[in-house]
Scaffold this motif. Structure first.
Motif, PDB file in Angstrom:
ATOM      1  N   SER A  92      69.518  67.616  45.878  1.00 21.68           N
ATOM      2  CA  SER A  92      69.601  68.295  44.584  1.00 21.68           C
ATOM      3  C   SER A  92      68.606  69.436  44.473  1.00 21.68           C
ATOM      4  O   SER A  92      67.572  69.454  45.146  1.00 21.68           O
ATOM      5  N   ALA A 111      72.084  72.119  40.895  1.00 23.90           N
ATOM      6  CA  ALA A 111      73.137  71.840  41.877  1.00 23.90           C
ATOM      7  C   ALA A 111      72.813  70.516  42.555  1.00 23.90           C
ATOM      8  O   ALA A 111      71.645  70.121  42.633  1.00 23.90           O
ATOM      9  N   ARG A 129      73.786  66.113  35.321  1.00 21.08           N
ATOM     10  CA  ARG A 129      74.633  67.316  35.307  1.00 21.08           C
ATOM     11  C   ARG A 129      74.290  68.216  34.118  1.00 21.08           C
ATOM     12  O   ARG A 129      74.271  69.437  34.243  1.00 21.08           O
ATOM     13  N   ARG A 152      74.597  67.534  45.734  1.00 25.64           N
ATOM     14  CA  ARG A 152      75.640  67.060  46.642  1.00 25.64           C
ATOM     15  C   ARG A 152      75.386  65.580  46.912  1.00 25.64           C
ATOM     16  O   ARG A 152      74.237  65.155  47.067  1.00 25.64           O
TER      17      ARG A 152
END
Length: 105
Positions: free
Chosen positions: A17, A89, A83, A91
């Motif tokens: 992140s 960002a 979020r 993954r």
């Protein structure tokens, strides 16, 4: 501290992140999630580091344990807040661990 994992095979969830500038409340939520994860059936351990990129690798006995953790109501709330508030960002990658070796002093 390195996770004390069993003999393979088992699974790794690799979460990477990038944080937003405002991370108020993040550390408390991360600690809560660690405590909750440790109580989940199939949880084997976790390793985490944060510099420019945060990397957390959690280890699980099987894919069903990972799915159950993803569905946990408190974990779902943490995902939503991540979020909305904390992550610029991220993954998530899931991998089967086939080999595990190393050494300890």
């Amino acid at each position: 501290m390195l996770a004390d994992t069993p003999e393979p095979p088992y699974y790794a969830v690799i979460f990477t992140s990038l944080m937003r500038d405002d991370s108020a409340g993040y550390a408390a939520m991360a600690n809560k999630m660690l405590t909750l994860a440790q109580d989940q059936p199939g949880f084997l351990g976790v390793e985490s580091a944060r510099e420019e990129i945060g990397i957390t690798v959690s280890y699980w006995a099987d894919l069903e344990a990972i799915r159950a953790w993803k569905r946990d109501i408190d974990h779902r709330e943490a995902q939503r807040l991540g979020r909305e508030r904390w992550y610029a960002a991220y993954r998530t990658r899931i991998a089967r661990v086939e080999r595990d070796y190393g050494f300890d002093h």
